[in-house]
Design a protein around this motif. Sequence first.
Motif, PDB file in Angstrom:
ATOM      1  N   GLN A  22       0.848  -1.182   0.000  1.00 27.36           N
ATOM      2  CA  GLN A  22       0.000   0.000   0.000  1.00 27.36           C
ATOM      3  C   GLN A  22       0.885   1.233   0.000  1.00 27.36           C
ATOM      4  OE1 GLN A  22      -3.586  -0.057  -0.039  1.00 27.36           O
ATOM      5  NE2 GLN A  22      -2.905  -2.061  -0.695  1.00 27.36           N
ATOM      6  N   ASP A  23       0.286   2.376  -0.322  1.00 30.05           N
ATOM      7  CA  ASP A  23       1.018   3.628  -0.140  1.00 30.05           C
ATOM      8  C   ASP A  23       1.294   3.845   1.338  1.00 30.05           C
ATOM      9  OD1 ASP A  23       0.961   4.243  -2.878  1.00 30.05           O
ATOM     10  OD2 ASP A  23      -0.993   5.203  -2.709  1.00 30.05           O
ATOM     11  N   LEU A  25       0.343   2.270   5.336  1.00 32.20           N
ATOM     12  CA  LEU A  25      -0.239   1.316   6.276  1.00 32.20           C
ATOM     13  C   LEU A  25      -0.365   2.021   7.615  1.00 32.20           C
ATOM     14  CD1 LEU A  25      -1.095  -1.571   7.170  1.00 32.20           C
ATOM     15  CD2 LEU A  25       1.335  -2.012   7.635  1.00 32.20           C
ATOM     16  N   ALA A 189       4.411  -1.428   2.686  1.00 29.05           N
ATOM     17  CA  ALA A 189       3.864  -0.106   2.389  1.00 29.05           C
ATOM     18  C   ALA A 189       5.017   0.853   2.169  1.00 29.05           C
ATOM     19  CB  ALA A 189       2.979   0.381   3.529  1.00 29.05           C
TER      20      ALA A 189
END
Length: 447
Positions: A22-23, A25, A189
């Motif tokens: 993810q970008d 977390l 992330a």
Amino acid sequence: MVKSSNDAAVNGTGDQPDHSAQDVLIVGGGPVGCLTAFILGRAGINVTIIEKLPTTSDSPRACGYYGASQFMLNELGLYDLIRKEGFMTHGLCWRKKPTDDGKGGKAPGEMLAIQPLTSPDDTEFKVGAGLLNLPQADLNKLFLREAIKTGHVDIEFSTELVSITENIENGVRVVVRNNQRQAEREMRATYLVGADGARSSTRKALGLPFPGHTWPERLISTNVLVKNEYNPAWQTFYVLDRVHYTISTPLQDPVIGKTTLWRYTIAADPEDDRPDEDLLTDENIMRHYENVMPGPRPLQVQIQQRASYRIHQRLAPTMRRGNCLLAGDAAHANNPYGALGLNTGMLDADALAEALIMVLKENHPTTVLDIYSDERRKVFQFFVDPTSTQNKLRVHSNDADTAAQDDWFFRMMNDPSKLTLKQVQEMAKPYNEDWRTNIRQIVADKQ
């Protein structure tokens, strides 16, 4: 990306999606984590929140939000939503303990000082005026709901951080555990945000100390249904006492003659070493209510929730370590007198999310994240910590019979006409200007 509009993700049931990266977390699905996620999500940044509880917490915590938070929430389009679910009050006051009302019950204690946040006849409550009220548990749900609506945020309940295995410029790797299945897996992330409270697993995994101190007494926090017999202009009130000092605040709009929910938080004796479960018995709580709650006797109340907790004044040495950042109680903790805790955490979320947007979406250097850490720590060191400390000491270090004369703050609140405009501006500045951090302006000023 799989988004959390599905029942499993929202309610914490069933199998959770396995996101490899993810970008951002976020560790901790409380209000600070969910607000951070909302701001990032509305900017198109993909966020996963992990929360170790099976759902958002209903523990009796914060409930009132000052002008600085109100302006921020209004800019985000959240103020009206909170206003619709919550209610407004005019300010707060300090009182002596209740006294005999001559009818077998107790009347509210003598008022020692008033802190108005708007005029007592204000019915409009423009943004920034008065105190915006909504229990933290409800605010948390609202933030999460709005975050998920962005289409860029999901949440995994019953999932906790186990370890941070990599924390480098390119990103973060962590091991998390699903507590329902007792299964561990890796998540990745670009950035990790620890918003997981004063016992933060993130802060511990980063090896950061939490210097400061813990106050000797525990607080007994209760949500209780009470019939409203009185109509005070200042509904939130502190009760001065050397030992069992108290704060009471409404959790629902207190209509006279109706039974509504209130929060009563009462200090236990520092010498009382009984376990928490003994402090939280009906018998012990009712004994405290007898001393601090106005109204007819015998008391006819219904305790809805109860909790006992320690209070602290602590600050981590940094709110950034590599690509991992801290916000809210994970970074700093203060006692709840004055309602500076969650307000500060929400303003952390505001500043941190904006800093991450600048880095992830606008190609600003990562030094912006150092500015976030430095500026929010300054806010705690020079405003939140000393102010909350003095708020607490004021309610139990003064003799209630002489406090109105002895304490400069009480004298000032009781005769504000003696204040010059400059003095008023100086007192308001920390709340109105310093508490919130304008990351973009600070970065621009440094260029």
